[in-house]
Design an enzyme around this catalytic site. Structure first.
Site, PDB file in Angstrom:
ATOM      1  N   HIS A  56       0.820  -1.210   0.000  1.00  0.00           N
ATOM      2  CA  HIS A  56       0.000   0.000   0.000  1.00  0.00           C
ATOM      3  C   HIS A  56       0.856   1.263   0.000  1.00  0.00           C
ATOM      4  CE1 HIS A  56      -3.277  -2.685   0.697  1.00  0.00           C
ATOM      5  NE2 HIS A  56      -2.818  -3.067   1.872  1.00  0.00           N
ATOM      6  N   HIS A 218      -7.185  -4.537  -1.308  1.00  0.00           N
ATOM      7  CA  HIS A 218      -6.576  -5.850  -1.521  1.00  0.00           C
ATOM      8  C   HIS A 218      -7.218  -6.554  -2.716  1.00  0.00           C
ATOM      9  CE1 HIS A 218      -6.383  -5.040   2.904  1.00  0.00           C
ATOM     10  NE2 HIS A 218      -5.105  -5.262   2.655  1.00  0.00           N
TER      11      HIS A 218
END
Length: 329
Positions: A56, A218
């Site tokens: 991320h 995700h």
């Protein structure tokens, strides 16, 4: 799969080594672990710890430094760090005034961070927590029970970090967190899936003429697939959902964060922000804080998200504008 890596299983370790080499004036790495620590820790100030799976970037290590996080815990790609790693971060972040954990609402993160909290409290470290659940796309999805924690988490880092930097107590920061989190909401759109290095193929696929609203960071499912559309049409869909969630009125004050998901050029992010501005101006909203860029990505996913924070208290805007020294803010 085309990626600039060595061995897929080494990506997190080698990434963190490169990050600390590049930004050693701001952060350090704890014992070769996945814990990144601020070089500017101050005695008797509340420590802030966040983290989660890698992939991320720049979250979460990019927000470690003076005025934001004391430490970030970087787990494997899209996988929560262990309670032991989180405990290490708590121990180093504790400078005598306690630690607040900022947790994104994913099952593994919540379980492991709360286990670390229990272990730290056995060592007489004061620990409080806040769970960020800003994603309004879906109520339950892969990895999570309830709303997911996404890019709004970065604004939580910023606001709470400013309060800690200004000397707020742990109880005061916990109260601030409880007030701000319900006023942060996010919705995203994906144009393509993300490819985790150890998997070697995208987590989901979309046709050349398809996009999906509400996909998670995700690659969790969203709420609707559509044919590709203009930025103005994307903005209209996303803003309408946020308007419904906030039930805003003319004159309400907001901060805005347009967040790229990894492969969306800044050119397109700024076009989207311009379209968002027009829609919000039509509703006579005050837009007193604006940020555009890649802050909470999903490796190489194409797409973006819009986060809005309703600024109910004057000091919240001050916290957003508070000066910091981090890699990514």
């Amino acid at each position: 799969m085309k990626k600039i890596i060595n061995q897929p299983e080494a990506v997190v370790d080698e990434m963190l080594a490169g990050l600390v080499f590049t930004h050693g004036n701001i952060v350090k790495r704890l014992n070769g672990s996945g814990v990144i620590v601020s070089q500017a820790l101050q005695k008797n100030k509340v420590g802030l710890v966040s983290g989660g799976g890698s992939g991320h970037e720049p979250a979460h290590a990019g927000f470690v430094g003076k005025g934001m996080l004391s430490a970030a815990v970087c787990g494997p790609v899209f996988t929560s760090p262990t309670p032991d790693q989180v405990l290490e971060a708590i121990q180093v972040a504790d400078q005598g005034a306690g630690v607040l954990l900022i947790i994104k609402n994913y099952s593994g993160d919540v379980m492991n961070f709360e286990m670390a909290q229990e272990l730290a409290e056995m060592e007489d470290i004061q620990v409080a927590t806040i769970i960020v659940d800003d994603d309004i796309a879906v109520e339950d999805s892969t990895y999570t029970a309830g709303k997911r924690g996404v890019a709004g988490t970065v604004l939580v880092h910023k606001i709470l970090g400013a309060a800690a930097d200004q000397g707020a107590s742990l109880s005061e920061i916990k109260a601030l967190a409880d007030g701000i989190v319900p006023n942060i909401k996010t919705l995203g759109v994906a144009l393509s899936g993300a490819t985790a290095p150890e998997v070697g193929h995208p987590g989901f696929t979309l046709g050349e003429d398809e996009l999906e609203f509400g996909v998670g960071i995700h690659g969790e499912p969203g709420y609707r697939k559509e044919k590709i559309m203009s930025s103005k049409e994307l903005a209209k869909e996303i803003v309408s959902k946020l308007k419904e969630a906030f039930e805003w009125q003319a004159g309400d004050e907001f901060g805005l964060l347009v967040n790229g998901l990894g492969s969306t050029p800044l050119m397109e992010q700024y076009i989207f922000m311009n379209d968002v501005k027009a829609l919000l101006a039509a509703d006579d909203l005050k837009m007193t804080f604006k940020k555009v860029g890649d802050y909470m990505t999903a490796i190489d996913m194409a797409g973006l998200s819009l986060t809005m924070v309703k600024l109910n208290e004057p000091e919240w805007l001050g916290y957003l504008n508070h000066s910091v020294s981090t890699i990514a803010w």
